[in-house]
Design a protein around this motif. Structure first.
Motif, PDB file in Angstrom:
ATOM      1  N   SER A   1       0.810  -1.222   0.000  1.00 39.23           N
ATOM      2  CA  SER A   1       0.000   0.000   0.000  1.00 39.23           C
ATOM      3  C   SER A   1       0.840   1.267   0.000  1.00 39.23           C
ATOM      4  O   SER A   1       0.312   2.356   0.198  1.00 39.23           O
ATOM      5  N   SER A   2       2.161   1.129  -0.200  1.00 40.94           N
ATOM      6  CA  SER A   2       3.018   2.314  -0.193  1.00 40.94           C
ATOM      7  C   SER A   2       2.885   3.057  -1.513  1.00 40.94           C
ATOM      8  O   SER A   2       2.777   2.446  -2.578  1.00 40.94           O
ATOM      9  N   TYR A   3       2.937   4.399  -1.447  1.00 35.07           N
ATOM     10  CA  TYR A   3       2.842   5.261  -2.616  1.00 35.07           C
ATOM     11  C   TYR A   3       4.192   5.934  -2.841  1.00 35.07           C
ATOM     12  O   TYR A   3       4.701   6.619  -1.961  1.00 35.07           O
ATOM     13  N   GLU A   4       4.756   5.724  -4.034  1.00 31.35           N
ATOM     14  CA  GLU A   4       6.092   6.218  -4.350  1.00 31.35           C
ATOM     15  C   GLU A   4       6.012   7.642  -4.900  1.00 31.35           C
ATOM     16  O   GLU A   4       5.232   7.919  -5.821  1.00 31.35           O
ATOM     17  N   LEU A   5       6.801   8.545  -4.338  1.00 28.52           N
ATOM     18  CA  LEU A   5       6.863   9.919  -4.817  1.00 28.52           C
ATOM     19  C   LEU A   5       7.701   9.964  -6.099  1.00 28.52           C
ATOM     20  O   LEU A   5       8.893   9.650  -6.096  1.00 28.52           O
ATOM     21  N   LEU A   6       7.077  10.366  -7.204  1.00 30.24           N
ATOM     22  CA  LEU A   6       7.770  10.422  -8.487  1.00 30.24           C
ATOM     23  C   LEU A   6       8.521  11.740  -8.666  1.00 30.24           C
ATOM     24  O   LEU A   6       9.698  11.756  -9.005  1.00 30.24           O
ATOM     25  N   SER A   7       7.837  12.832  -8.432  1.00 34.53           N
ATOM     26  CA  SER A   7       8.457  14.146  -8.583  1.00 34.53           C
ATOM     27  C   SER A   7       7.564  15.191  -7.932  1.00 34.53           C
ATOM     28  O   SER A   7       6.416  14.907  -7.574  1.00 34.53           O
ATOM     29  N   SER A   8       8.096  16.388  -7.775  1.00 31.56           N
ATOM     30  CA  SER A   8       7.331  17.489  -7.201  1.00 31.56           C
ATOM     31  C   SER A   8       7.753  18.787  -7.868  1.00 31.56           C
ATOM     32  O   SER A   8       8.894  18.927  -8.305  1.00 31.56           O
TER      33      SER A   8
END
Length: 708
Positions: free
Chosen positions: A155-162
């Motif tokens: 259920s982890s959500y990976e940060l792609l970019s900001s």
């Protein structure tokens, strides 16, 4: 307008204090998600006309976004973003048998459903497997992109970019009429690919308009573009799948952005919208569309048609031809199709910016008050348009438009408009085809000229290459050279000397059309003419396509027998005319075009030294001595014509040559006397005369002259 809108109140949520502006969006099947701005999200079934579930979150809800299959619902509140599955929760909702059909299921969402812990989240959007979160920080807006997991993953959500954007007027923006209600930024996704799934927040634009607004790179990559309107009035965008993409501003409404949508979908192209619509809180409307500047113009450009309507604007929604918006005191309708038809064929930019069609200045009142949120318009079973709205008192209302208004957008396009559109379209197609044909011809001509110029430069480098230069490999001889031969001929009892010049192309390049072999003949020792220049004769021989390994041979008369112009100097040059690169009609427009010349038996660089050995053989010593004097005299004439760059060397040579000439001129009378004595036989023996001439010749050779 014919008649009044029919308004049905389906349910009452109660009038509560809301921290965020309300939101209505369609879910799976007949379910509708309703966010009133409090900490609860309601699931309403339009078929049963009742609330089926209440989702309770730990803080006021700012925004929600559903997945494309409507199986997941992402909800943002104070502590972050939650992900819930309403069908799964409803199946597990605890209800008692007595009140299962009357009371909705109350589901409390725990921290187990928290997928992204991020403070200050204002807006959400799900695009494919990417979750976009727009948050407000102290000094900036932050757009974060997260990769959502598949069912087989954790259920982890990976940060792609900001991406960060500076905040403007952070202390006052976002409040609605001073009531303390924060207005969320508008967040939507724009597609040019018709295969993409549509929802309330996903828009489809025509490819040409998509390219004009967001760039050719995004259009070629078929990248979805994230479009968001901020409370400071900026309308920004970000191509989602382009490497190195950055946030850019598309337009500024100079007032808080309330709504962004796409409209004016033709029956011939129902999958794409012709117009992108943005609406501000104070009533500013901007229509963005592709405008054809006419067959004589530069093609399509992005046109921005602006209008001001009565405000303030609380919420908005759009269908194929109409924009619906509420001021709180009234619900109004704006016919966008007339504005777009008015913009067709617009050729003068000043008209686009200075005039606004009456349809965009005079919206039609639907006589419905108190609407705070609108869902996307739908057509009912009878073909009429119906809206789903949430009132300021917490009532969920169905608003059915009068039958006379359901085909306003279609009926407004009369047959004359249709005929004019067809004529304009055919004219535009003809103009585009003509421009394309002209551009293809021009490009072909330019490419041909560039190829000729490249060939010309290659040939020029061969002509200027040094045999011992550092920039080129050593060569025994030039690859493009000219050699000359003389021959006596007799014609009509008259002898004449002819010159034959042979141009040898041993290089790898073709000497194409435009090259000319120029041969100049002029006497070496003759005195200048009255005009101050030596008399010379020039012969030009244009030729075509001298391929590698081929030779060009030309003949010309030098002089007749008995001519006193000897000695003669022959100079061969290769000349290229730049006008030959142009077509005949183009040369008439450039009468002052100068020809470029490239001569081969010279360069601005310092040349290497070479020596010349002149050997005179004869059985007569007198003839040898006379020829020695003649050679020295002619060398003196050649040095007088030496270039200025060799002036210092010429002075050194002239001093030695002058002494040699003086010695030869002093001994010349003795040579002539010896020849006369031998001819008349005055008693001088042949041996004595020979010894005398030999002594003279030896004196002439005491100081050999080196010619450089």
């Amino acid at each position: 307008m014919d008649g009044r809108c029919a308004v049905d109140t389906w349910t009452q949520f109660g009038c509560t204090h809301a921290s965020f502006s309300p939101r209505i969006t369609f879910g799976l099947g007949t379910d509708v998600f309703i966010c009133t701005g409090s900490d609860e999200v309601y699931v309403f079934n339009t078929q049963e006309r009742k609330v089926t579930a209440v989702l309770q979150f730990p803080a006021p809800v700012s925004d929600l976004s559903e997945s494309h299959d409507k199986q997941l619902l992402y909800v943002s509140c104070g502590s972050g973003v939650y992900c819930v599955s309403p069908p799964f929760l409803l199946s597990r909702a605890p209800t008692s048998p007595g009140d299962a059909s009357s009371r909705p299921a109350e589901l409390k969402i725990s921290s187990e459903s928290l997928v992204v812990g991020e403070e200050g989240v204002s807006s959400l959007l799900l695009v494919g497997s990417v979750l976009l979160i727009l948050s407000q920080r102290e000094t900036s807006w932050m757009l974060s992109l997260y990769k959502t997991p598949t069912q087989a993953q954790s259920s982890s959500y990976e940060l792609l970019s900001s991406f960060s954007l500076p905040l403007v007027s952070a202390g006052t923006q976002g409040d609605t009429e001073g009531a303390g209600m924060r207005r969320r930024p508008v967040l939507s996704c724009v597609h040019s690919d018709p295969s993409s799934t549509l929802s309330d927040s996903h828009l489809h634009l025509k490819p040409v308009l998509f390219k004009l607004l967001f760039g050719i790179d995004a259009a070629l990559a078929k990248s979805p573009v994230i479009l968001f309107g901020l409370p400071d009035g900026r309308l920004c965008f970000l191509p989602l799948r382009l490497p190195g993409s950055r946030l850019r501003v598309l337009h500024s409404l100079e007032q808080p952005v309330v709504f962004v949508g796409a409209s004016v979908v033709k029956e011939t192209d129902p999958g794409h919208a012709q117009c992108l619509v943005a609406m501000g809180e104070q009533g500013r409307v901007v229509l963005m569309k592709a405008i054809n500047r006419g067959s004589e113009g530069a093609g399509c450009t992005a046109g921005f048609i602006e209008a001001c309507v009565p405000g303030p604007v609380v919420c908005g929604s759009v269908d194929q031809h109409h924009l619906y918006y509420s001021t709180g005191s009234d619900l109004l309708l704006l016919d966008l199709s007339e504005g777009i038809i008015w913009g067709e064929g617009q050729e003068r930019e000043e008209e686009t910016s200075s005039k606004t069609p009456a349809a965009l200045q005079s919206p039609t009142s639907l006589n419905v008050c108190g609407v705070m949120a609108l869902a996307a318009p739908e057509r009912n079973t009878a073909g009429g348009v119906q809206l789903l709205g949430l009132s300021v008192r917490g009532q969920l209302q169905r608003i059915v438009l009068p039958e006379g208004r359901q085909d306003v957008g279609v009926s407004s396009q009369t047959s004359s408009h249709g005929g004019r559109s067809v004529r304009d379209l055919l004219s535009a197609i003809g103009g585009v085809c003509e421009r394309v044909s002209t551009l293809k011809t021009t490009i072909k001509s330019k490419n041909q000229i560039l190829r000729h110029l490249n060939q010309l430069l290659n040939v020029s480098f061969l002509l200027t290459a040094r045999t011992n230069g550092e920039e080129h490999p050593p060569m025994q001889e030039k690859q493009i050279r000219c050699r000359a031969m003389t021959r006596w001929s007799r014609l009509l009892q008259k002898d004449s000397l002819n010159l034959t010049c042979v141009l040898d192309n041993s290089g790898p390049y073709v000497l194409e059309q435009g090259w000319t072999l120029s041969v100049t003949v002029f006497p070496v020792s003759s005195s200048p003419s009255a005009g101050g220049e030596s008399s010379s004769t020039n012969f030009s021989f244009p030729f075509h396509d001298l391929h590698p390994g081929e030779t060009l041979e030309v003949s010309l008369p030098l002089a007749a027998a008995g001519d006193t112009c000897f000695p003669l100097r022959v100079a061969c040059s290769l000349i290229f005319s730049l006008s030959s690169l142009l077509a005949e009609e183009e040369r008439t427009h450039l009468p002052d075009l100068q020809s470029g010349e490239r001569r081969e038996e010279s360069s601005g660089k310092e040349e290497s030294l070479s020596t010349i050995e002149v050997q005179v053989d004869s059985s007569s010593i007198a003839a040898v001595c006379g020829l020695h004097h003649a050679v020295l005299h002619r060398i003196q004439a050649l040095l007088q014509r030496a270039p200025e760059s060799a002036a210092s060397t010429k002075r050194v040579q002239s001093s030695g040559l002058r002494r040699a000439l003086q010695r030869a001129e002093r001994l010349l009378p003795q040579i002539q006397q010896s020849r006369i004595s031998g001819a008349f036989g005055d008693g001088t023996s042949t041996g004595h005369m020979t010894r005398s001439l030999l002594a003279i010749y030896q004196e002439l050779r005491e100081n050999p002259l080196l010619i450089i």
